[in-house]
Structure formats: C-alpha cells, structure tokens
Design a protein around this motif. Structure first.
Motif, PDB file in Angstrom:
ATOM      1  N   THR A 405      34.070 -68.472   4.551  1.00  0.00           N
ATOM      2  CA  THR A 405      33.377 -67.408   5.005  1.00  0.00           C
ATOM      3  C   THR A 405      32.437 -66.668   3.950  1.00  0.00           C
ATOM      4  O   THR A 405      31.545 -66.109   4.021  1.00  0.00           O
ATOM      5  N   LEU A 406      33.070 -66.600   2.732  1.00  0.00           N
ATOM      6  CA  LEU A 406      32.566 -66.130   1.568  1.00  0.00           C
ATOM      7  C   LEU A 406      31.379 -66.658   1.232  1.00  0.00           C
ATOM      8  O   LEU A 406      30.146 -65.934   1.010  1.00  0.00           O
ATOM      9  N   GLU A 407      31.287 -68.004   1.071  1.00  0.00           N
ATOM     10  CA  GLU A 407      29.971 -68.644   0.686  1.00  0.00           C
ATOM     11  C   GLU A 407      28.856 -68.450   1.790  1.00  0.00           C
ATOM     12  O   GLU A 407      27.738 -68.589   1.581  1.00  0.00           O
ATOM     13  N   ARG A 408      29.399 -68.437   3.040  1.00  0.00           N
ATOM     14  CA  ARG A 408      28.330 -68.062   4.052  1.00  0.00           C
ATOM     15  C   ARG A 408      27.663 -66.961   4.070  1.00  0.00           C
ATOM     16  O   ARG A 408      26.522 -66.682   4.334  1.00  0.00           O
ATOM     17  N   LEU A 409      28.403 -65.744   3.619  1.00  0.00           N
ATOM     18  CA  LEU A 409      28.125 -64.594   3.400  1.00  0.00           C
ATOM     19  C   LEU A 409      27.276 -64.462   2.413  1.00  0.00           C
ATOM     20  O   LEU A 409      26.208 -63.606   2.315  1.00  0.00           O
ATOM     21  N   LEU A 410      27.524 -65.089   1.264  1.00  0.00           N
ATOM     22  CA  LEU A 410      26.336 -65.361  -0.028  1.00  0.00           C
ATOM     23  C   LEU A 410      25.378 -66.028   0.282  1.00  0.00           C
ATOM     24  O   LEU A 410      24.298 -65.752  -0.399  1.00  0.00           O
ATOM     25  N   SER A 411      25.297 -66.734   1.198  1.00  0.00           N
ATOM     26  CA  SER A 411      23.973 -67.451   1.282  1.00  0.00           C
ATOM     27  C   SER A 411      22.999 -66.598   2.183  1.00  0.00           C
ATOM     28  O   SER A 411      21.912 -66.950   2.621  1.00  0.00           O
ATOM     29  N   THR A 412      23.375 -65.171   2.933  1.00  0.00           N
ATOM     30  CA  THR A 412      22.436 -64.516   3.578  1.00  0.00           C
ATOM     31  C   THR A 412      21.522 -63.792   2.823  1.00  0.00           C
ATOM     32  O   THR A 412      21.798 -63.417   1.766  1.00  0.00           O
ATOM     33  N   LYS A 413      20.351 -63.742   3.408  1.00  0.00           N
ATOM     34  CA  LYS A 413      19.228 -62.928   2.671  1.00  0.00           C
ATOM     35  C   LYS A 413      19.135 -61.444   3.009  1.00  0.00           C
ATOM     36  O   LYS A 413      18.323 -60.522   2.510  1.00  0.00           O
ATOM     37  N   THR A 415      20.331 -57.948   2.831  1.00  0.00           N
ATOM     38  CA  THR A 415      21.061 -57.334   1.880  1.00  0.00           C
ATOM     39  C   THR A 415      22.208 -56.464   2.569  1.00  0.00           C
ATOM     40  O   THR A 415      23.280 -56.311   2.097  1.00  0.00           O
ATOM     41  N   GLU A 416      21.759 -55.646   3.706  1.00  0.00           N
ATOM     42  CA  GLU A 416      22.910 -54.998   4.316  1.00  0.00           C
ATOM     43  C   GLU A 416      24.068 -55.616   4.716  1.00  0.00           C
ATOM     44  O   GLU A 416      25.187 -54.983   4.625  1.00  0.00           O
ATOM     45  N   VAL A 419      25.901 -56.492   1.531  1.00  0.00           N
ATOM     46  CA  VAL A 419      26.960 -55.479   1.023  1.00  0.00           C
ATOM     47  C   VAL A 419      27.922 -55.234   2.228  1.00  0.00           C
ATOM     48  O   VAL A 419      29.326 -54.922   1.755  1.00  0.00           O
ATOM     49  N   ALA A 420      27.742 -55.010   3.308  1.00  0.00           N
ATOM     50  CA  ALA A 420      28.958 -54.831   4.095  1.00  0.00           C
ATOM     51  C   ALA A 420      30.012 -55.730   4.259  1.00  0.00           C
ATOM     52  O   ALA A 420      31.073 -55.317   4.224  1.00  0.00           O
ATOM     53  N   GLY A 421      29.777 -56.954   4.367  1.00  0.00           N
ATOM     54  CA  GLY A 421      30.573 -58.064   4.293  1.00  0.00           C
ATOM     55  C   GLY A 421      31.519 -57.923   3.083  1.00  0.00           C
ATOM     56  O   GLY A 421      32.621 -58.284   2.841  1.00  0.00           O
ATOM     57  N   ALA A 422      30.771 -57.743   1.813  1.00  0.00           N
ATOM     58  CA  ALA A 422      31.512 -57.728   0.589  1.00  0.00           C
ATOM     59  C   ALA A 422      32.629 -56.654   0.624  1.00  0.00           C
ATOM     60  O   ALA A 422      33.627 -56.754   0.050  1.00  0.00           O
ATOM     61  N   GLY A 423      32.023 -55.334   1.258  1.00  0.00           N
ATOM     62  CA  GLY A 423      32.986 -54.184   1.390  1.00  0.00           C
ATOM     63  C   GLY A 423      34.229 -54.668   2.218  1.00  0.00           C
ATOM     64  O   GLY A 423      35.497 -54.348   1.874  1.00  0.00           O
ATOM     65  N   VAL A 424      34.098 -55.241   3.282  1.00  0.00           N
ATOM     66  CA  VAL A 424      35.162 -55.854   4.209  1.00  0.00           C
ATOM     67  C   VAL A 424      36.053 -56.856   3.371  1.00  0.00           C
ATOM     68  O   VAL A 424      37.201 -56.407   3.475  1.00  0.00           O
ATOM     69  N   GLY A 457      26.424 -55.315  -5.162  1.00  0.00           N
ATOM     70  CA  GLY A 457      24.993 -54.538  -5.569  1.00  0.00           C
ATOM     71  C   GLY A 457      24.729 -55.007  -7.025  1.00  0.00           C
ATOM     72  O   GLY A 457      23.442 -54.876  -6.989  1.00  0.00           O
ATOM     73  N   LEU A 458      25.472 -55.196  -7.791  1.00  0.00           N
ATOM     74  CA  LEU A 458      25.081 -55.681  -9.277  1.00  0.00           C
ATOM     75  C   LEU A 458      24.469 -57.134  -9.056  1.00  0.00           C
ATOM     76  O   LEU A 458      23.344 -57.286  -9.662  1.00  0.00           O
ATOM     77  N   ALA A 459      24.939 -57.969  -8.227  1.00  0.00           N
ATOM     78  CA  ALA A 459      24.213 -59.307  -8.017  1.00  0.00           C
ATOM     79  C   ALA A 459      22.775 -58.932  -7.445  1.00  0.00           C
ATOM     80  O   ALA A 459      21.946 -59.593  -7.725  1.00  0.00           O
ATOM     81  N   VAL A 460      22.844 -58.192  -6.372  1.00  0.00           N
ATOM     82  CA  VAL A 460      21.375 -57.939  -5.836  1.00  0.00           C
ATOM     83  C   VAL A 460      20.381 -57.304  -6.729  1.00  0.00           C
ATOM     84  O   VAL A 460      19.408 -57.696  -7.185  1.00  0.00           O
ATOM     85  N   PHE A 461      21.034 -56.299  -7.644  1.00  0.00           N
ATOM     86  CA  PHE A 461      20.231 -55.687  -8.410  1.00  0.00           C
ATOM     87  C   PHE A 461      19.729 -56.811  -9.557  1.00  0.00           C
ATOM     88  O   PHE A 461      18.402 -56.800  -9.913  1.00  0.00           O
ATOM     89  N   LEU A 462      20.700 -57.697 -10.214  1.00  0.00           N
ATOM     90  CA  LEU A 462      19.959 -58.751 -11.158  1.00  0.00           C
ATOM     91  C   LEU A 462      19.205 -59.656 -10.562  1.00  0.00           C
ATOM     92  O   LEU A 462      18.186 -60.129 -11.036  1.00  0.00           O
TER      93      LEU A 462
END
Length: 721
Positions: A405-413, A415-416, A419-424, A457-462
């Motif tokens: 699930t985490l890797e599927r989430l990280l593969s999305t383009k 951003t919103e 971020v929402a998935g990371a929060g959950v 957020g840090l990942a997206v920023f970098l």
C-alpha cells in the motif's frame, strides 16, 4: 531503492532486531515460575526418577508429549544442573530464533518485508514476556516456523534431504507441543500453487511424511495404550492401524512418483489433467481446494474434542469474553494488523506483477491452515501463547500488505493524494504505537499524522529541487519500526522489573514451604488447591506426599438437582457446596461437590490442605463453605499484597479425613457465578425456571454486596418469586 541496497539494509534490520531481542533477555531478569513451568519441571524430575510421565501429584500426564520436561530435566539427571535454568536458556534461544525465522519467512516475500516483520516483533511485548520464562510455548512456536521455512525451501529445491530435515523438525515440534499439526500440509499446498514439479514434490513430501510420522509414532502408541483413544483425534485406539496403513501407502506412492510417471498410469493421469484445463488452473483448484478441505476437517475435529466438554464452543458471548480478556487494550493494533492482512490479499488479486506473490500465498495458506487452532484456543479460553506461530504469520502478511500500500501511494503523481495518504498511514502508525505502549492514542495519532505529512512534504519539496528521496521512505519506515519496537520493549522491560504479582507469589511460596518444613513432619501427605499448587509442591515433593484437590470445571444443566453438572458424570449430583465462575469460558464454572472432597481426602489420606486464592482462576468460595464443615481446622493464614490487584491469600488447614462433613443444603456461590448460572438457566425455558426454584433456598452468595444482591434478585425473578 536498488535490490542490493534493499537486501543489505533488510539484513541489517533483521540482525539488529534479533540482537536487541536477545540482548534484553540477557539484561532483564526472568519472571517467577508459573504453574505450567513448575508442572513440567516436576514431570521431568519424576521421569528420570523412574516414576514415569507423572506430575508432582503422581498423576499420569498425557496432555502433551513429554519431550519438553525430558529435555529440561536431563542436565539435572546427568550433571545436577537446575532444570529451571535449562528451560529459561532454551526459551531465550528459541525466542531469539523466533524473530530471526520470522524475518527469513518474510524475506521470501521481499527482504524489506522480512525486515519490517522481524522489527515489528519487538513491539509484541507478549512474545518477549513469554521468552523470559521456561515455558514450552515459545520453543514449540519456533519449531513450527522453522518447519514451515525448511519445508518450503525443500519443495522449492526438490530436495529429499531437506524434506527429511523438515520431517524431523516437525516431529520435534510436535513432541514439544503439537501446535505444528495444523500447518503440516501447508508447505505442500503452497508448492502446488507456485508450480513445483509434481514428481519432485511427491518425493520430497513423502520423505517429509515418513520422518515426521515415524518421529511422533511412539507418542501416539503410548497414548493409545494408556487412554485407549487416538491422541487429539479422540477416535478409538484401533483406528491407529488404518491411519498408519494410509500413511505408509502415501509414503510409498510419493517415493515411487518417478516410476509411476514413467508408467502408463502416469501418462493417463497427465492426459486427464490436460483435459481438465490449464495446469495453472488445475493447480489453483487443487492447492486452494485442499487448503479449505484440510481446514474444514481440522476445525470439525478440534471443536469436537473431549476437552470442550459440552461448552458453548464459539458463541458470540465466548468471543466477546476472549477478546475482552486478551485484546481489550489492543483492539486498534489488532484491527491495524488484520487490515494489513486484507491488503496483502488485495495485492494478490489486483497486482499481477506483485513481487513475492508466492511468499504471500505461502503465508496465507499457512494462516488459513492455522485457523482451527485459534478457534480451539478461543473455545476453551486458553491464552494466545498457544498460537504464537500464527501471530508471526499474520505479522508477515500485515507487513507485506502495508508495504504494498505504501509503495502504491508513493508511486502516485498527485501531491494531495500523497499527502493525505501519508497523514492517514502516519496517524494509524502512531495509534498502533500508542496501543502497544499503553499511551494516549490521541497524542500519538496526531503526532503520527504530523510526522507522515511532514515527511511527504519534505520529499515533495526536495523533488521539486531535483532531489529524489521517495526511494528512502520505505527503508526509513523499516528503521522507524525497529526503533519504535526497541523503545517499547526497553521501556516495558524497565517497568516489568520486580512485578508486584511475581513478588507476592514468590513470598507466598517461600512462606508456605518454610512453614510446612517447620511444622509438618516429613512424609506427611499434603493436598494443594489449584493456585500455586505446582509451584509449592515442586519444592516439597522430595520430602512429603503430594496431592492436588481442586475445583472441577462444571456446566449448567436444568435437569440436575442443583442446576450444575460435571460433564460425563451420571447421575448428576445434588451436593454442590461451592461455585465460582470459570474466567475463560462463558458456560463454565469452577465448583466443588461434598462427595468429591470426602472421597478425595479419604482416598489420598491427606492430612493438610494448602489453599491459596487471589487470581481469577482460583476458587475462593470453598473457604466460605468450610466455615460450616467439619474435619477442617485452619492452622495458618497469610495475606500477600499485590499493588493495584487483589492480594493473595493462603490458608493451611489440618484435615481429619474420617471426620469430614459438609452442609449440603448450603450452596456458596460467587456473585458473578450466580449471574452466569441465572443467564444460562434462563435460556432453558421452563426447565431452567424449575432449576432456579430448586436452588433458591440453598444459595448463599459470597461475598455480600451490591453484586450479590443483584444476582440473587435475578435468581428470584427467574424462579418466579
């Protein structure tokens, strides 16, 4: 993250988790021995003393094979080494190996899944607590996992030698404690699904079956001779003969697979398989079909065992009681884990290119095969220590599901969504950590949300500045699980030093043993009640006669004179004198009948009765019943405080077996036991109402108080008064 980096990092996390688990076992003291430990210590000592497989009370023990008592007591018989120390050492080795083997099973899915699984076990405080004892549960569970690992590798390689080794490990695990039985065919079912060659699979399986069956055969034969039944199957002893013949036929056919395949019979079987459809479809049908058939048959057999004794088995009330007893504070953790298991199943269904799919299927098949064991344990109200191996498999599946699930989430383009998935996920992780550590779920949940959102957020920023760090998030999660689990285990270890219950039990046993040695002549026959009976008798058995006289598990029965019945007893008794609720099954009671006590004391000629209460499995109402009995004189009494819990209370009675009488018109019953009895009789209609009327005039609810008043009022209402 490259494959080589993942492998090196995962190996480091697994090694670190194993080392931390083992190091804390060295640093932290062991717990005061439980009755199970004292029981097996006594069996081992009796075994080498020539008394056979008997407890310190001289009772033949056939609940499990005697391998564990024999192993821990052997160094004492040979070199004078304390068997308790041997058991604790072997438990420490087993617990550490448990973590390592769990990581290895998870590694078959993906190295990082193995790392998260092993690190997650650090947070399973229950496992570490059990490893700080000399119980047989952790060694049995470790051998179960080792069997699964070796057997799966054997089928993967088509190795007869590894098949022989797997059979040997299975037999060893079974003889320690038979919890590996449900998992016996799971590696074969998994091999069928992932395409092991039929011929090599047959030969490897036959080798495994031959050694495993031969290894456990002596115990089955011994049990059949003593109990005249088949161990755990509870069939007549003669059925061992057709079972053995069937096993021999299976082994011969398996070892002859190559010859059969080369014959005309083999060609016809292969032709029939081709007509049935594609081999892949056929394998799915056979693999999953056999898994479900095995699970169904085993569930039926387990839930029909004599041990259930006519209880409600798996009614909603029993499930609720079990959950409240063992998982009340871990509901969110259990939900999180089961959700991860569900996600691993979803991954199998929707992701055709899923890495480690075979490993997930193997663990899923083993988990399904292990369900009957969990159902049996819940039905009889036993602790989760009986299905530690199942918990390890669920941990692996949960790790695989959440990782996917985490890797599927990280593969999305988007951003919103990221971020929402990371929060959950962060919030869920924080709540789980809070549940494991008995901390505020709100505080930890909010902290998890913040950490998850900030990390993404840090990942997206970098990323927007040309630096890709998403690949480091999954390894970071593995490291966080390791650090969080280690922190929880360290804090728990510090808080578990000198546990109040251990201190009180140690004081009680020490005091009782000292008083008996100072005041009772050696050679005197002494009887013990249920709580602390084995722990005390173990230290006195060499110099005193020992017997156990304790409450018996009983059930409600509206046709019985007093509304209670001991399963298998006929006719039902009408001389019940003391009743407590059995804490782990909603349909059971811990009770005494006058005739039982009279016959036992006269048969054993016990001149003293040592009786300790203070936990829910003890039966305190008998002491109130003794106040109107004859033949019992209290000669010693102590109370041992337990912080934040009821104190332990010990009484020692001098007994005149020839003068014992009871007031059988007085039924002393605990408030919760009466409330339970009223509920059960109330479900029996007119017969239950009649039973309530019969016992109404006999009931003496002890101790008095609001609960006693409410229970008595319920009985009166049921009786129509």
């Amino acid at each position: 993250m490259s494959e080589s980096v993942e492998r090196r990092l995962s190996a480091a996390v697994i090694a670190a988790a194993t080392a931390i688990f083992g190091l804390l076992l060295v640093v932290l003291p062991f717990y005061f021995p439980t009755f199970d430990e004292a029981k097996y210590l006594g069996i081992g000592v009796d075994l080498y003393a020539g008394h056979g497989i008997t407890t310190v009370f001289g009772v033949l023990f056939t609940s499990h094979a005697p391998a564990w008592p024999a192993i821990i007591a052997l160094p004492q018989a040979l070199f004078g080494i304390d068997p308790l120390a041997v058991g604790r050492f072997l438990d420490a080795i087993s617990g550490t190996a448990f973590v390592l083997i769990t990581g290895a099973l998870g590694w078959r899915i993906r190295p990082i899944a193995g790392a998260i699984s092993a690190a997650g076990l650090l947070a399973l405080i229950y496992l570490h607590d059990l490893t700080r004892t000399s119980r047989l549960d952790v060694p049995a569970a470790t051998l179960t996992l080792l069997y699964l690992l070796v057997a799966l590798v054997a089928f993967k390689r088509g190795s007869i030698r590894l098949g022989l080794l797997a059979g040997l490990v299975f037999a060893a695990g079974f003889l320690v404690k038979e919890i590996d039985l449900p998992f016996a065919p799971a590696p074969l079912f998994g091999a069928i699904l992932w395409g092991a060659p039929w011929r090599s699979m047959s030969r490897t399986g036959a080798a495994m079956l031959a050694v495993g069956s031969a290894g456990v055969a002596p115990w089955f034969i011994f049990y059949a001779l003593k109990a005249h039944r088949v161990y755990r199957l509870d069939a007549p002893a003669w059925t061992l003969i057709p079972i053995a013949l069937a096993l021999v036929v299976m082994v011969v056919l398996g070892l002859s697979a190559v010859r059969i395949a080369a014959s005309g019979v083999g060609a016809r079987i292969e032709a029939a398989a081709r007509r049935a459809g594609s081999e892949r479809r056929l394998r799915r049908l056979i693999g999953w079909g056999l898994t479900l058939v095995w699970t169904g048959l085993l569930t039926f057999a387990f839930l029909k065992t004599a041990r259930l004794g006519g209880t409600s088995v798996l009614g909603f009330d029993q499930l609720r009681l079990y959950a409240a007893t063992w998982f009340d504070t871990l509901r969110v953790v259990a939900l999180f884990g089961l959700t991860g298991v569900a996600l691993s199943i979803v991954a199998l269904v929707v992701d055709r290119n899923l890495a480690g799919a075979d490993g997930i299927r193997d663990c899923l098949i083993a988990t399904i095969c292990g369900v009957p064991l969990i159902l049996l344990v819940i039905a009889v109200g036993e602790p989760p220590r009986n299905y530690l191996a199942n918990l390890a498999l669920l941990t692996i599946l949960a790790a695989a599901g959440w990782l996917w699930t985490l890797e599927r989430l990280l593969s999305t383009k988007r951003t919103e969504l990221l971020v929402a998935g990371a929060g959950v996920l962060g919030g869920a992780g924080g709540i789980v950590l809070a549940g494991l550590g008995s901390r505020s779920p709100v505080l930890f949940g909010v902290a998890g949300v913040v950490i998850g959102v900030l990390a993404v957020g840090l990942a997206v920023f970098l990323e927007r500045r040309g630096r890709e760090i998403r690949a480091f998030i999954v390894p970071g999660v593995a490291i966080l699980v390791l650090l969080g689990g280690a922190a929880l285990l360290i804090v728990h270890g510090r808080n578990s030093l000198n546990r109040a219950g251990d201190v009180a039990r140690n004081n009680a046993v020490t005091t009782e043993v000292a008083w008996i040695r100072a005041n009772i002549p050696k050679g005197t026959e002494i009887a013990y009640g249920s709580f602390l009976a084995y722990e005390t008798a173990y230290y006195l058995a060499a110099d005193y006669g020992t017997a156990e006289i304790r409450a018996r598990i009983s059930l409600s029965d509206p046709a019985a004179p007093d509304g209670l019945l001991r399963t298998g007893e006929s006719p039902p008794g009408d001389d019940w004198i003391a009743v407590d609720a059995a804490p782990r099954n909603v349909a059971q009671f811990q009770a005494y009948r006058a005739s039982w006590l009279v016959s036992q004391f006269q048969a054993k000629q016990a001149l003293y009765w040592v009786y300790t209460t203070g936990i829910d499995t003890s039966s305190p109402t008998i002491e109130a019943a003794l106040s109107t009995a004859t033949g019992f004189t209290k000669v010693a009494e102590w109370t041992f405080p337990v912080a934040n819990n009821p104190p332990l209370h010990t009484s020692i009675y001098k007994v005149d077996p020839t003068a014992i009488t009871f007031n059988t018109t007085r039924l002393v019953i605990a408030p919760d036991a009466l409330a339970r009895l009223v509920t059960l009789l109330g479900a029996d209609g007119a017969a239950g109402k009649a039973a309530a009327g019969r016992i109404l005039g006999e009931v003496d609810v002890e101790p008095a108080g609001p609960d006693a008043t409410a229970a008595l009022a319920s009985l009166k209402a049921l009786a129509g008064q």
